[in-house]
Design a protein around this motif. Sequence first.
Motif, PDB file in Angstrom:
ATOM      1  N   GLY A 130     -25.339   8.294   0.981  1.00  0.00           N
ATOM      2  CA  GLY A 130     -25.023   6.897   0.742  1.00  0.00           C
ATOM      3  C   GLY A 130     -23.615   6.657   0.249  1.00  0.00           C
ATOM      4  O   GLY A 130     -23.235   5.509  -0.008  1.00  0.00           O
ATOM      5  N   TRP A 131     -22.824   7.738   0.142  1.00  0.00           N
ATOM      6  CA  TRP A 131     -21.454   7.613  -0.341  1.00  0.00           C
ATOM      7  C   TRP A 131     -20.478   8.054   0.747  1.00  0.00           C
ATOM      8  O   TRP A 131     -20.812   8.859   1.618  1.00  0.00           O
ATOM      9  CB  TRP A 131     -21.248   8.478  -1.589  1.00  0.00           C
ATOM     10  CG  TRP A 131     -22.000   7.963  -2.783  1.00  0.00           C
ATOM     11  CD1 TRP A 131     -23.353   7.981  -2.962  1.00  0.00           C
ATOM     12  CD2 TRP A 131     -21.445   7.349  -3.944  1.00  0.00           C
ATOM     13  NE1 TRP A 131     -23.679   7.422  -4.166  1.00  0.00           N
ATOM     14  CE2 TRP A 131     -22.528   7.022  -4.805  1.00  0.00           C
ATOM     15  CE3 TRP A 131     -20.156   7.049  -4.356  1.00  0.00           C
ATOM     16  CZ2 TRP A 131     -22.347   6.404  -6.027  1.00  0.00           C
ATOM     17  CZ3 TRP A 131     -19.966   6.445  -5.590  1.00  0.00           C
ATOM     18  CH2 TRP A 131     -21.048   6.123  -6.403  1.00  0.00           C
ATOM     19  N   SER A 132     -19.271   7.522   0.667  1.00  0.00           N
ATOM     20  CA  SER A 132     -18.196   7.909   1.581  1.00  0.00           C
ATOM     21  C   SER A 132     -17.007   8.404   0.780  1.00  0.00           C
ATOM     22  O   SER A 132     -16.928   8.187  -0.442  1.00  0.00           O
ATOM     23  CB  SER A 132     -17.778   6.721   2.458  1.00  0.00           C
ATOM     24  OG  SER A 132     -18.858   6.282   3.258  1.00  0.00           O
ATOM     25  N   LEU A 133     -16.094   9.045   1.477  1.00  0.00           N
ATOM     26  CA  LEU A 133     -14.888   9.562   0.831  1.00  0.00           C
ATOM     27  C   LEU A 133     -13.705   8.659   1.180  1.00  0.00           C
ATOM     28  O   LEU A 133     -13.380   8.477   2.348  1.00  0.00           O
ATOM     29  CB  LEU A 133     -14.609  10.989   1.280  1.00  0.00           C
ATOM     30  CG  LEU A 133     -13.518  11.711   0.471  1.00  0.00           C
ATOM     31  CD1 LEU A 133     -14.078  12.152  -0.869  1.00  0.00           C
ATOM     32  CD2 LEU A 133     -12.967  12.894   1.233  1.00  0.00           C
ATOM     33  N   PHE A 134     -13.091   8.085   0.162  1.00  0.00           N
ATOM     34  CA  PHE A 134     -11.911   7.242   0.326  1.00  0.00           C
ATOM     35  C   PHE A 134     -10.690   8.127   0.113  1.00  0.00           C
ATOM     36  O   PHE A 134     -10.525   8.716  -0.961  1.00  0.00           O
ATOM     37  CB  PHE A 134     -11.942   6.111  -0.707  1.00  0.00           C
ATOM     38  CG  PHE A 134     -10.921   5.031  -0.477  1.00  0.00           C
ATOM     39  CD1 PHE A 134     -11.254   3.885   0.225  1.00  0.00           C
ATOM     40  CD2 PHE A 134      -9.628   5.148  -0.959  1.00  0.00           C
ATOM     41  CE1 PHE A 134     -10.328   2.877   0.435  1.00  0.00           C
ATOM     42  CE2 PHE A 134      -8.697   4.158  -0.756  1.00  0.00           C
ATOM     43  CZ  PHE A 134      -9.041   3.011  -0.053  1.00  0.00           C
ATOM     44  N   ALA A 135      -9.858   8.240   1.143  1.00  0.00           N
ATOM     45  CA  ALA A 135      -8.673   9.100   1.070  1.00  0.00           C
ATOM     46  C   ALA A 135      -7.435   8.233   1.233  1.00  0.00           C
ATOM     47  O   ALA A 135      -7.312   7.484   2.211  1.00  0.00           O
ATOM     48  CB  ALA A 135      -8.718  10.164   2.170  1.00  0.00           C
ATOM     49  N   THR A 136      -6.506   8.341   0.299  1.00  0.00           N
ATOM     50  CA  THR A 136      -5.325   7.499   0.333  1.00  0.00           C
ATOM     51  C   THR A 136      -4.103   8.280  -0.148  1.00  0.00           C
ATOM     52  O   THR A 136      -4.219   9.413  -0.632  1.00  0.00           O
ATOM     53  CB  THR A 136      -5.544   6.242  -0.538  1.00  0.00           C
ATOM     54  OG1 THR A 136      -4.504   5.292  -0.291  1.00  0.00           O
ATOM     55  CG2 THR A 136      -5.573   6.591  -2.023  1.00  0.00           C
ATOM     56  N   HIS A 137      -2.935   7.662   0.003  1.00  0.00           N
ATOM     57  CA  HIS A 137      -1.708   8.274  -0.512  1.00  0.00           C
ATOM     58  C   HIS A 137      -1.836   8.460  -2.016  1.00  0.00           C
ATOM     59  O   HIS A 137      -2.387   7.600  -2.705  1.00  0.00           O
ATOM     60  CB  HIS A 137      -0.524   7.354  -0.195  1.00  0.00           C
ATOM     61  CG  HIS A 137       0.804   7.935  -0.544  1.00  0.00           C
ATOM     62  ND1 HIS A 137       1.424   8.897   0.224  1.00  0.00           N
ATOM     63  CD2 HIS A 137       1.642   7.699  -1.591  1.00  0.00           C
ATOM     64  CE1 HIS A 137       2.590   9.218  -0.323  1.00  0.00           C
ATOM     65  NE2 HIS A 137       2.743   8.510  -1.416  1.00  0.00           N
ATOM     66  N   PRO A 138      -1.370   9.584  -2.555  1.00  0.00           N
ATOM     67  CA  PRO A 138      -1.413   9.750  -4.012  1.00  0.00           C
ATOM     68  C   PRO A 138      -0.856   8.507  -4.711  1.00  0.00           C
ATOM     69  O   PRO A 138       0.253   8.061  -4.427  1.00  0.00           O
ATOM     70  CB  PRO A 138      -0.539  10.991  -4.240  1.00  0.00           C
ATOM     71  CG  PRO A 138      -0.752  11.806  -2.989  1.00  0.00           C
ATOM     72  CD  PRO A 138      -0.823  10.790  -1.880  1.00  0.00           C
ATOM     73  N   VAL A 139      -1.658   7.951  -5.598  1.00  0.00           N
ATOM     74  CA  VAL A 139      -1.380   6.631  -6.163  1.00  0.00           C
ATOM     75  C   VAL A 139      -0.044   6.596  -6.899  1.00  0.00           C
ATOM     76  O   VAL A 139       0.249   7.478  -7.718  1.00  0.00           O
ATOM     77  CB  VAL A 139      -2.529   6.216  -7.106  1.00  0.00           C
ATOM     78  CG1 VAL A 139      -2.187   4.926  -7.853  1.00  0.00           C
ATOM     79  CG2 VAL A 139      -3.817   6.039  -6.307  1.00  0.00           C
ATOM     80  N   ASN A 140       0.755   5.592  -6.573  1.00  0.00           N
ATOM     81  CA  ASN A 140       2.059   5.335  -7.209  1.00  0.00           C
ATOM     82  C   ASN A 140       3.070   6.456  -6.976  1.00  0.00           C
ATOM     83  O   ASN A 140       4.067   6.541  -7.710  1.00  0.00           O
ATOM     84  CB  ASN A 140       1.900   5.088  -8.719  1.00  0.00           C
ATOM     85  CG  ASN A 140       1.089   3.849  -9.018  1.00  0.00           C
ATOM     86  OD1 ASN A 140       1.119   2.879  -8.262  1.00  0.00           O
ATOM     87  ND2 ASN A 140       0.338   3.865 -10.108  1.00  0.00           N
ATOM     88  N   ARG A 141       2.861   7.275  -5.964  1.00  0.00           N
ATOM     89  CA  ARG A 141       3.773   8.386  -5.698  1.00  0.00           C
ATOM     90  C   ARG A 141       4.782   7.999  -4.616  1.00  0.00           C
ATOM     91  O   ARG A 141       4.845   8.600  -3.546  1.00  0.00           O
ATOM     92  CB  ARG A 141       2.986   9.630  -5.309  1.00  0.00           C
ATOM     93  CG  ARG A 141       2.154  10.225  -6.436  1.00  0.00           C
ATOM     94  CD  ARG A 141       3.011  10.646  -7.645  1.00  0.00           C
ATOM     95  NE  ARG A 141       4.063  11.560  -7.273  1.00  0.00           N
ATOM     96  CZ  ARG A 141       3.911  12.895  -7.234  1.00  0.00           C
ATOM     97  NH1 ARG A 141       2.758  13.432  -7.564  1.00  0.00           N
ATOM     98  NH2 ARG A 141       4.933  13.664  -6.893  1.00  0.00           N
TER      99      ARG A 141
END
Length: 237
Positions: A130-141
Amino acid sequence: MRVIFRCDPMLAEHLPRPIPARGALPDWLRAMPATAYSAIHGRDIRTLKQCPPVVDAMTYGFMVLLPCDVTVDKGTFSWDWEIPDPVTGNHPRAPLSFHTPGQLAGSPFAHPGQAALKFNSFWTIEVEDGWSLFATHPVNREDLPFRLVTGLVDCDRFSDGGINFPAVWKDSEFCGVLAKGTPVAQCFAVPRAAPRLEFEVFDEKRQAAYAQTVADVLSAPGVYRKRFRARRGRASE
């Protein structure tokens, strides 16, 4: 929330493991001053270093790390990474590959003749049902010379194949080394169920609470941190 990482047995001793994001804070955050003079205010004011929401976002979830040094020379990428042959079929050996420019056509990431990077992940990732993986640019980098394209992967179902993380290289004149261990993706599990949005207007109690909260925040530094910020547990293996 359990997050399970798996890799090819021949590579287990050669790969940097994903780490809690709090372990990958950049040097500039540690080095920046806690306060700085503001000509508008006529006094020292607190910097981002003392903003809990900024820091909490940077320490949330876990980081996927670059597995080896990558040398960059004005758009040419090379590496010297001696690893054993994986015993798993269809498994990558290169730390990165590429998306053709046409795959970016019509998007804000498109630049004429410029391919997108694809950071290869050597770890499969499994999250709970029931969960997914949110992948994003390292925050504020913003200091990193690339910009990851954000994606969402249903890793409760897709957990037997590696995730590739597409990115756009920002600095065409960059010459140097993207070091082993550089965070390339910041990830965290999110529930797949859509939220139910509700809308209300302030009643008298909420009006009073709003006015008092804003007055308290403006009256002294650190009110949010001391009264409202939740204590965060550390990730465990």
